[in-house]
Design a protein around this motif. Structure first.
Motif, mmCIF file in Angstrom:
data_model
loop_
_atom_site.group_PDB
_atom_site.id
_atom_site.type_symbol
_atom_site.label_atom_id
_atom_site.label_comp_id
_atom_site.label_asym_id
_atom_site.label_seq_id
_atom_site.Cartn_x
_atom_site.Cartn_y
_atom_site.Cartn_z
ATOM 1 N N PRO A 3 71.896 55.132 1.418
ATOM 2 C CA PRO A 3 71.730 55.599 0.013
ATOM 3 C C PRO A 3 71.756 54.127 -0.673
ATOM 4 C CG PRO A 3 73.261 57.048 0.996
ATOM 5 C CD PRO A 3 72.945 56.125 1.982
ATOM 6 N N ARG A 4 70.773 54.196 -1.705
ATOM 7 C CA ARG A 4 70.930 53.046 -2.548
ATOM 8 C C ARG A 4 72.304 52.529 -3.049
ATOM 9 N NH1 ARG A 4 65.890 54.682 -6.443
ATOM 10 N NH2 ARG A 4 67.114 56.513 -6.277
ATOM 11 N N ARG A 5 73.150 53.232 -3.362
ATOM 12 C CA ARG A 5 74.431 52.826 -3.965
ATOM 13 C C ARG A 5 75.165 52.199 -2.939
ATOM 14 N NH1 ARG A 5 74.788 58.375 -3.173
ATOM 15 N NH2 ARG A 5 76.501 59.000 -1.812
ATOM 16 N N GLU A 6 75.005 52.275 -1.675
ATOM 17 C CA GLU A 6 75.739 51.774 -0.444
ATOM 18 C C GLU A 6 75.635 50.298 -0.424
ATOM 19 O OE1 GLU A 6 76.471 53.341 3.043
ATOM 20 O OE2 GLU A 6 76.550 55.516 2.276
ATOM 21 N N HIS A 7 74.406 49.639 -1.238
ATOM 22 C CA HIS A 7 74.047 48.248 -1.188
ATOM 23 C C HIS A 7 75.089 47.493 -2.102
ATOM 24 C CE1 HIS A 7 70.514 48.719 1.057
ATOM 25 N NE2 HIS A 7 70.122 49.619 0.161
ATOM 26 N N GLU A 8 76.030 48.234 -2.597
ATOM 27 C CA GLU A 8 77.257 47.478 -3.210
ATOM 28 C C GLU A 8 78.141 46.813 -2.256
ATOM 29 O OE1 GLU A 8 79.458 50.525 -5.289
ATOM 30 O OE2 GLU A 8 77.593 51.014 -6.638
ATOM 31 N N VAL A 9 78.160 47.285 -0.831
ATOM 32 C CA VAL A 9 79.055 46.699 0.063
ATOM 33 C C VAL A 9 78.596 45.359 0.575
ATOM 34 C CG1 VAL A 9 80.121 47.480 2.460
ATOM 35 C CG2 VAL A 9 79.370 49.360 0.771
ATOM 36 N N ILE A 10 79.785 44.767 0.422
ATOM 37 C CA ILE A 10 79.440 43.374 1.019
ATOM 38 C C ILE A 10 79.461 42.893 2.374
ATOM 39 C CG2 ILE A 10 80.194 42.296 -1.203
ATOM 40 C CD1 ILE A 10 82.771 41.338 0.419
#
Length: 453
Positions: A3-10
């Motif tokens: 999901p696009r929101r998981e691109h927050e993870v570094i």
């Protein structure tokens, strides 16, 4: 598909950044490794530029979109620039492919947005401005990718981002002025302009020699060499024969017309030239060649080792790392260097070759205000979208994943700020390692003083 929101993870930050830097320094010229660290220690931004291996490691700990194609691998904002095509058109494009390899497209985008935040902090533009730059990168990438998704693949391959198009896309008079100034500067960056800066005519003859200016430029077998006496290169009995063999192998990778063009030039001299930040210590040479009319051509010979992307993302094995760079560059750039090719050194090292300078330049980031950096961010997003669309032919898939909302931009603003925080923490660990003696760091000025009488 993540999901696009998981691109927050570094990603996976449970690692020792110093150990990773040591790993990436293996095989480099030992006396130049402290210079690499000396250039990196200048700021968190220079540290970020020289530590692509760390972010590749961290990104490997994240879930990805599942859309895989050739990527740049070290896509920070200083690795974009202008250069002339063989037809003498001035383009703006990605200009560094040392780390190119198949990988998730978003790895390039994430390195790019993180670099804008790290740079914005370094140049004291503030957090609001930094977030705005990230949004400009992402929205430009998203919107341009949607355009490429509607284009035929041939049209995508023919698309070039010229400086004239940049002028058309710049409504601000100051931005237009800067673009025109960049075009003027590029026109001055020629081989002929470089010759009196790097070379000197020997005696009364027609022979030219490259000037030593250690640690940046020196002859491998000269009095001011930074090579250790037991280095394998110094043990070669007939270096001229080796150079001729490597050059012959290189020209065989060129198209016949370009081999014919090179045949009009004669090699006058070769020297070691330290370049950039991340490449310091790798074996990089320059060749000074002169044609029958006394006109110069400088070729750059750069060592290519395993891509940091390939270290952490499974991809097909590569037989020649120099060819990997050349193939990746040809695939991603709108037009590539006239003399781009590859060769192998005498002890199995891989190299790629290109012109040292031919209307090539990079942006002066420290001279940009927030308005200009926002424009630059939009251009970088556009350039990267074009490169990805051309390289993968998957613009429709990427565009569909990105959607039309700001959801991916929101996620990447969070990612870029969080990763910039991590870069600053890693930088402090790196500085402490240099202070404690775990790493040795020396500046160009310090090393140059070793050669002064």
């Amino acid at each position: 598909m993540v999901p696009r929101r998981e691109h927050e993870v570094i990603g996976n930050i449970d690692r020792d950044p110093v150990a990773l830097l040591k790993q990436s320094s293996e095989g480099r010229v030992p006396k130049l490794i402290p210079l690499r660290y000396g250039r990196m220690i200048a700021s968190p931004f220079t540290f970020f530029r020289g530590s692509a291996i760390i972010q590749a490691h961290d990104l490997a700990g994240t879930r990805h979109s599942g859309v895989i194609h050739q990527i740049c691998g070290d896509c920070h904002l200083s690795n974009f620039g202008g250069f002339a095509t063989p037809e003498r058109a001035l383009l703006f494009d990605v200009n560094d492919f040392d780390e190119t390899s198949p990988g998730p497209w978003e790895w390039d985008v994430k390195r790019l947005v993180a670099s804008f935040v790290v740079a914005a902090r370094h140049f004291r533009h503030g957090s609001v401005a930094a977030d705005e730059m990230v949004r400009h990168v992402v929205s430009s990438y998203r919107d341009r990718m949607a355009e490429y998704a509607e284009m035929g693949i041939l049209d995508t391959w023919y698309d070039r981002i010229t400086f004239e198009r940049l002028l058309d896309n710049a409504s601000d008079p100051d931005v237009q002025k800067r673009i025109r100034r960049a075009m003027d500067r590029a026109a001055e960056r020629t081989h002929e302009a470089l010759l009196p800066k790097l070379g000197i005519r020997e005696g009364e003859g027609d022979r030219w020699r490259i000037l030593d200016a250690p640690p940046a430029i020196f002859h491998v077998r000269g009095e001011q060499t930074l090579f250790d006496p037991d280095d394998d290169w110094l043990g070669v009995d007939d270096p001229a024969a080796i150079v001729n063999k490597c050059f012959g192998d290189y020209t065989a990778t060129l198209a016949p017309d370009r081999r014919q063009l090179l045949s009009h030039f004669k090699l006058h001299d070769m020297a070691f030239k330290v370049v950039g930040v991340g490449s310091v210590g790798t074996r990089c040479l320059i060749q000074l060649m002169i044609d029958t009319h006394g006109k110069p051509l400088f070729l750059q010979v750069k060592e290519a080792s395993k891509s940091v992307v390939a270290r952490y993302f499974k991809s097909p094995s590569v037989a020649h790392e120099g060819r990997r760079v050349v193939d990746g560059q040809r695939l991603m750039q709108a037009a590539s260097d006239l003399f781009l090719g590859w060769s192998k050194g005498p002890f199995g090292r891989h190299f790629y070759i290109r012109q040292l300078r031919d209307m090539k330049f990079s942006a002066d980031l420290e001279l940009m205000d927030t308005n200009l950096l926002n424009f630059y961010a939009r251009v970088c997003g556009w350039v990267l979208a074009r490169a990805h669309a051309k390289a993968g032919g998957l613009a429709a898939e990427i565009s569909g994943y990105l959607g039309t909302s700001d959801r991916i931009a929101d996620a990447l603003v969070i990612y870029a700020n969080a990763y910039a925080d991590q870069v600053e923490r890693d930088y402090e660990i790196f500085v402490d390692a240099c202070r404690s003696g775990r790493l040795e760091a020396r500046t160009d000025t310090d090393m140059a003083a070793d050669f002064r009488v």
